[in-house]
Write a protein that holds these residues in place. Structure first.
Motif, short mmCIF file in Angstrom:
data_model
loop_
_atom_site.label_atom_id
_atom_site.label_comp_id
_atom_site.label_asym_id
_atom_site.label_seq_id
_atom_site.Cartn_x
_atom_site.Cartn_y
_atom_site.Cartn_z
N PRO A 122 0.59 -1.14 0.10
CA PRO A 122 -0.12 -0.22 0.00
C PRO A 122 0.88 1.24 0.40
O PRO A 122 0.46 2.50 -1.10
CB PRO A 122 -0.31 -0.10 1.32
N SER A 123 2.03 1.18 0.43
CA SER A 123 3.09 2.30 0.48
C SER A 123 3.68 2.75 -0.70
O SER A 123 3.78 3.72 -1.73
CB SER A 123 3.93 2.35 1.71
N LEU A 129 -3.96 6.08 0.78
CA LEU A 129 -2.66 4.53 0.80
C LEU A 129 -1.39 4.68 1.50
O LEU A 129 -1.27 3.69 2.31
CB LEU A 129 -2.39 4.30 -0.36
N PRO A 189 -6.73 0.13 2.50
CA PRO A 189 -5.98 0.30 2.06
C PRO A 189 -6.04 -0.48 0.65
O PRO A 189 -6.16 -0.38 -0.11
CB PRO A 189 -4.46 -0.59 2.39
N TRP A 232 -8.65 1.76 -1.10
CA TRP A 232 -8.01 3.18 -1.58
C TRP A 232 -7.36 2.83 -2.97
O TRP A 232 -6.90 2.77 -4.05
CB TRP A 232 -6.52 4.14 -0.77
#
Length: 316
Positions: A21-22, A72, A78, A81
């Protein structure tokens, strides 16, 4: 989040890093900043610099990407998104398809290349969203068990017995066998609800002699699981507190757990009974069965209780 959680959650993600997600958030941030800060150069790069409408749309796309980035990178929901990025990709591909039909020459080539790039990003976004959603569902159904027992043995003795993984079926009745392939890897075979057999490979990821052992299933197992057992000196020199943390995601989720309870195979009860048998084996050298022995709570298991006697040699 406990140590067991940190080693289990990446396993639930399968081949997808826990930082996915990052990573998607940073991609959205870069795209959003580019669309807001340099819409003119971006329009020329993508082949739509001849369209006033396109130049007006690019900042809106930038705002949308920044919104996805905030969601995110913020770490909340997450999966939602990630799917918002997929929706944004679909909108972008629709607009690029219209732009491609209205252009020729060099601009058409640039629009075509941009369309291919966005299609590639869309494919990554779809795959990522599916995997993030799958991991979220696995976490939601994950069963958490934390049980402790005090044994009248030193931490070193308790550790040595547990570290020989092939000893585990001696007191874990749901295990048929554990085969140690090397110092880290092992193969486990267990009986699930209704006699269903489950097999998986596991690895020890942290081994602190006489203190703790942390393990988890390898990627791709049907029942992601991880655990840690700690051997803590009991107060007053009364032996060792054996503390077990277990996390696993059963295939059938909450329904599977409900069915297991009907058969008296509720996970917390299983682990508690296992630790009582571990105490017996370590202190007396054998598991003794009787009407009061810890052997589960189902009618079938209770009916199988019998006068006190050691386990057969084949089960030791």
């Amino acid at each position: 989040m406990s140590r067991v959680e940190t080693v289990l959650l990446p396993e639930l993600d399968g081949p997808v890093p826990a930082t996915l997600p990052s990573a998607l958030g940073l991609l959205s941030l870069a795209l959003g900043v580019g669309a807001l800060v340099a819409p003119g150069p971006l329009a020329r790069l993508t082949g739509v610099d001849d369209s006033a409408a396109a130049r007006a749309v690019l900042p809106a796309v930038g705002v949308r990407e920044l919104g996805s980035a905030a969601g995110l990178l913020g770490g909340r929901r997450p999966a939602g998104w990630a799917w918002s990025r997929v929706a944004g990709d679909a909108m972008d591909l629709t607009m690029l398809g219209r732009a491609l039909a209205d252009r020729d020459g060099d601009r058409r080539r640039r629009v075509a290349l941009t369309t291919l790039a966005v299609a590639g990003i869309a494919a990554v976004d779809v795959l990522s969203a599916v995997r993030i959603s799958r991991a979220r569902r696995a976490r939601a159904r994950m069963i958490r068990v934390e049980i402790a027992v005090t044994v009248n043995r030193s931490p070193a003795e308790a550790y040595r017995f547990w570290r020989d993984l092939e000893n585990l079926p001696r007191f874990m009745t749901h295990l048929e066998s554990v085969r140690a392939d090397d110092l880290r890897r092992s193969h486990w075979t267990a009986r699930g609800p209704g006699g269903h057999r489950v097999e998986w490979d596991a690895e020890i990821i942290e081994d602190r002699p006489n203190t703790s052992i942390t393990w988890r299933s390898v990627a791709g197992t049907g029942v992601p699981n991880a655990g840690r057992v700690r051997f803590v000196p009991a107060p007053g020199d009364r032996g060792t507190e054996v503390r077990v943390e277990l996390r696993y995601a059963p295939p059938a989720g909450a329904l599977g757990r409900a069915v297991a309870k009907l058969f008296g195979e509720e996970p917390e009860q299983q682990v508690r009974d296992d630790l009582r048998r571990f105490k017996q084996v370590l202190e007396t050298g054998e598991v003794v069965r009787s009407e009061g022995s810890p052997n589960g709570i189902s009618v079938r298991q209770q009916a199988m209780q019998r006068p006190a006697q050691p386990l057969p040699a084949s089960r030791r």
